[in-house]
Design a protein around this motif. Structure first.
Motif, PDB file in Angstrom:
ATOM      1  N   THR A  22       0.830  -1.201   0.000  1.00  0.00           N
ATOM      2  CA  THR A  22       0.000   0.000   0.000  1.00  0.00           C
ATOM      3  C   THR A  22       0.868   1.255   0.000  1.00  0.00           C
ATOM      4  O   THR A  22       0.542   2.252  -0.660  1.00  0.00           O
ATOM      5  CB  THR A  22      -0.959  -0.031   1.205  1.00  0.00           C
ATOM      6  N   ALA A  23       1.996   1.214   0.704  1.00  0.00           N
ATOM      7  CA  ALA A  23       2.885   2.382   0.730  1.00  0.00           C
ATOM      8  C   ALA A  23       3.414   2.697  -0.674  1.00  0.00           C
ATOM      9  O   ALA A  23       3.487   3.874  -1.077  1.00  0.00           O
ATOM     10  CB  ALA A  23       4.036   2.148   1.706  1.00  0.00           C
ATOM     11  N   GLU A  24       3.745   1.656  -1.425  1.00  0.00           N
ATOM     12  CA  GLU A  24       4.213   1.862  -2.809  1.00  0.00           C
ATOM     13  C   GLU A  24       3.126   2.510  -3.662  1.00  0.00           C
ATOM     14  O   GLU A  24       3.391   3.427  -4.455  1.00  0.00           O
ATOM     15  CB  GLU A  24       4.563   0.517  -3.461  1.00  0.00           C
ATOM     16  N   VAL A  25       1.927   1.992  -3.541  1.00  0.00           N
ATOM     17  CA  VAL A  25       0.818   2.520  -4.340  1.00  0.00           C
ATOM     18  C   VAL A  25       0.536   3.976  -3.974  1.00  0.00           C
ATOM     19  O   VAL A  25       0.321   4.825  -4.844  1.00  0.00           O
ATOM     20  CB  VAL A  25      -0.446   1.653  -4.156  1.00  0.00           C
ATOM     21  N   VAL A  26       0.558   4.257  -2.672  1.00  0.00           N
ATOM     22  CA  VAL A  26       0.306   5.630  -2.227  1.00  0.00           C
ATOM     23  C   VAL A  26       1.401   6.563  -2.758  1.00  0.00           C
ATOM     24  O   VAL A  26       1.105   7.662  -3.263  1.00  0.00           O
ATOM     25  CB  VAL A  26       0.215   5.707  -0.683  1.00  0.00           C
ATOM     26  N   ALA A  27       2.645   6.125  -2.671  1.00  0.00           N
ATOM     27  CA  ALA A  27       3.752   6.964  -3.169  1.00  0.00           C
ATOM     28  C   ALA A  27       3.558   7.273  -4.652  1.00  0.00           C
ATOM     29  O   ALA A  27       3.749   8.421  -5.096  1.00  0.00           O
ATOM     30  CB  ALA A  27       5.088   6.261  -2.927  1.00  0.00           C
ATOM     31  N   ALA A  28       3.146   6.268  -5.420  1.00  0.00           N
ATOM     32  CA  ALA A  28       2.934   6.466  -6.858  1.00  0.00           C
ATOM     33  C   ALA A  28       1.767   7.411  -7.122  1.00  0.00           C
ATOM     34  O   ALA A  28       1.840   8.282  -8.007  1.00  0.00           O
ATOM     35  CB  ALA A  28       2.693   5.115  -7.529  1.00  0.00           C
ATOM     36  N   ALA A  29       0.699   7.260  -6.358  1.00  0.00           N
ATOM     37  CA  ALA A  29      -0.471   8.132  -6.545  1.00  0.00           C
ATOM     38  C   ALA A  29      -0.141   9.572  -6.149  1.00  0.00           C
ATOM     39  O   ALA A  29      -0.622  10.530  -6.768  1.00  0.00           O
ATOM     40  CB  ALA A  29      -1.661   7.596  -5.738  1.00  0.00           C
ATOM     41  N   LEU A  30       0.677   9.729  -5.122  1.00  0.00           N
ATOM     42  CA  LEU A  30       1.110  11.084  -4.727  1.00  0.00           C
ATOM     43  C   LEU A  30       1.929  11.713  -5.849  1.00  0.00           C
ATOM     44  O   LEU A  30       1.773  12.899  -6.154  1.00  0.00           O
ATOM     45  CB  LEU A  30       1.907  11.037  -3.423  1.00  0.00           C
ATOM     46  N   ASP A  31       2.770  10.910  -6.468  1.00  0.00           N
ATOM     47  CA  ASP A  31       3.532  11.411  -7.622  1.00  0.00           C
ATOM     48  C   ASP A  31       2.599  11.861  -8.737  1.00  0.00           C
ATOM     49  O   ASP A  31       2.922  12.780  -9.498  1.00  0.00           O
ATOM     50  CB  ASP A  31       4.457  10.312  -8.174  1.00  0.00           C
ATOM     51  N   GLY A  32       1.460  11.188  -8.832  1.00  0.00           N
ATOM     52  CA  GLY A  32       0.490  11.528  -9.867  1.00  0.00           C
ATOM     53  C   GLY A  32      -0.415  12.696  -9.499  1.00  0.00           C
ATOM     54  O   GLY A  32      -1.244  13.116 -10.299  1.00  0.00           O
ATOM     55  N   GLY A  33      -0.242  13.207  -8.265  1.00  0.00           N
ATOM     56  CA  GLY A  33      -0.987  14.395  -7.871  1.00  0.00           C
ATOM     57  C   GLY A  33      -2.328  14.144  -7.189  1.00  0.00           C
ATOM     58  O   GLY A  33      -3.203  15.009  -7.183  1.00  0.00           O
ATOM     59  N   VAL A  34      -2.490  12.977  -6.566  1.00  0.00           N
ATOM     60  CA  VAL A  34      -3.751  12.706  -5.872  1.00  0.00           C
ATOM     61  C   VAL A  34      -3.941  13.710  -4.732  1.00  0.00           C
ATOM     62  O   VAL A  34      -2.963  14.164  -4.125  1.00  0.00           O
ATOM     63  CB  VAL A  34      -3.769  11.239  -5.365  1.00  0.00           C
ATOM     64  N   ASP A  35      -5.200  14.083  -4.462  1.00  0.00           N
ATOM     65  CA  ASP A  35      -5.469  15.162  -3.505  1.00  0.00           C
ATOM     66  C   ASP A  35      -5.672  14.703  -2.070  1.00  0.00           C
ATOM     67  O   ASP A  35      -5.541  15.505  -1.131  1.00  0.00           O
ATOM     68  CB  ASP A  35      -6.723  15.942  -3.935  1.00  0.00           C
ATOM     69  N   VAL A  36      -6.058  13.431  -1.894  1.00  0.00           N
ATOM     70  CA  VAL A  36      -6.339  12.934  -0.543  1.00  0.00           C
ATOM     71  C   VAL A  36      -6.260  11.410  -0.584  1.00  0.00           C
ATOM     72  O   VAL A  36      -6.542  10.798  -1.627  1.00  0.00           O
ATOM     73  CB  VAL A  36      -7.718  13.429  -0.037  1.00  0.00           C
TER      74      VAL A  36
END
Lengths: 210, 210
Positions: A22-36
């Protein structure tokens, strides 16, 4: 925190993350600009969710992105999350407010106008409304057959809260959810199970911005 | 609260209460003189456990009997319980202590001497050790084949904490658990599923007092 600016909302799903943490997925989504980000990860132990939560808290804090926890007020407090997201059969909003403080974000799942009005009266800060499209995911509360974008419009009309559409949403079908009145869209497997979660997040952002 | 005086410990089990509510079973066990109650009730929603918990809190408070909550620190805080009981894969003891305060009771499940020592080092107030006898109950953490009273003795020797034996215990087999060094015994279906939970509690008390 301005919830009305939440356009893309990631709900984690450890069991549908293509073998990534989950940490990997979150890091990738943050790179993609997810807001929350909402830590959900059903089906793992509380201890594991806590360990994951501590890592996800570091990642989201570094990105200045809010972190919510699904259902669990104690876990939210333990990892210093910004709030919780509660389902219809979870602990009441007042308990979350009492335990997490006035500044915490408390979201509530609603699939009908009545539930939306109740949640607003109970003091919710935003609503997760769905499942918008049909989904077989047990991770989405409420009616899994799909309530449709008409219901999103009806709920958005009935309450003064930000509405986040959830359930079966990806870049291909996100725009009508926002056109119907949602302030943003939540994605589970459209991001977590994507071959490239960063690209999937960027695509979702673009679809919502259109 | 003097945990070393807990002789009989009820763990609620909504699904094995012969059609009675948990509040009814708790009221009957309190009439029988039970020393402490743990709200467990797996398999019901958080909201339902919260509603039940508020009623059980009233009953236990009126009887001046401590109330603990299984796993959930937030639920314990919400119903003003006296503490929590944590399994090996639940949130850490330190989180419970931090959220509930120094005066809260924090129990931990242990089925080995190593787990018992770890829990003591982590700051647990007492240990739930089991399953003592073989049980097919999913409500009992740890080894369901039965660790035996020898393990109770080994754990009681290894730590300075009160030890509550759990798992497959009823009035017929409670005495050896206490003889082995447990300060008390926990019962689930021996009380919850009994035709007369008050009489079952009295029988358990008598067996332990022998």
């Amino acid at each position: 925190m301005n919830i009305t600016e939440w356009r893309t909302y990631l709900v984690t799903a450890a069991e549908r993350s293509a073998g990534r943490s989950t940490a990997e997925v979150v890091a990738a989504a943050l790179d993609g600009g997810v807001d929350v980000v909402q830590l959900r990860d059903k089906g793992v132990s509380d201890r594991e969710r806590y360990e994951t939560g501590l890592r996800v808290r570091e990642l989201t804090a570094a990105a200045a992105v809010p972190l919510l926890v699904n259902d669990r007020i104690d876990l939210a407090a333990a990892i210093d999350a910004d709030g919780v997201h509660l389902g219809q059969s979870d602990l009441p909003v007042a308990v979350a407010r009492d335990r997490l403080g006035e500044s915490a974000v408390v979201g509530v799942s609603a699939s009908t106008v009545d539930q939306a009005r109740e949640a607003e009266a109970a003091g919710a800060d935003y609503l997760g409304v769905g499942a918008v499209y049909g989904t077989d995911s047990k991770d989405v509360s409420g009616d899994r057959d799909g309530i449709g974008t008409e219901r999103i419009a009806a709920v958005a009309d009935a309450v003064d809260l930000p509405v986040v559409g959830i359930g079966g949403i990806d870049a291909s079908n996100a725009a009508p959810v926002v056109e119907a009145g949602a302030t943003g869209v939540a994605a589970l497997s459209a991001i977590t199970a994507a071959s490239d979660p960063t690209a999937a997040t960027e695509a979702l952002r673009a679809a919502v911005a259109e």
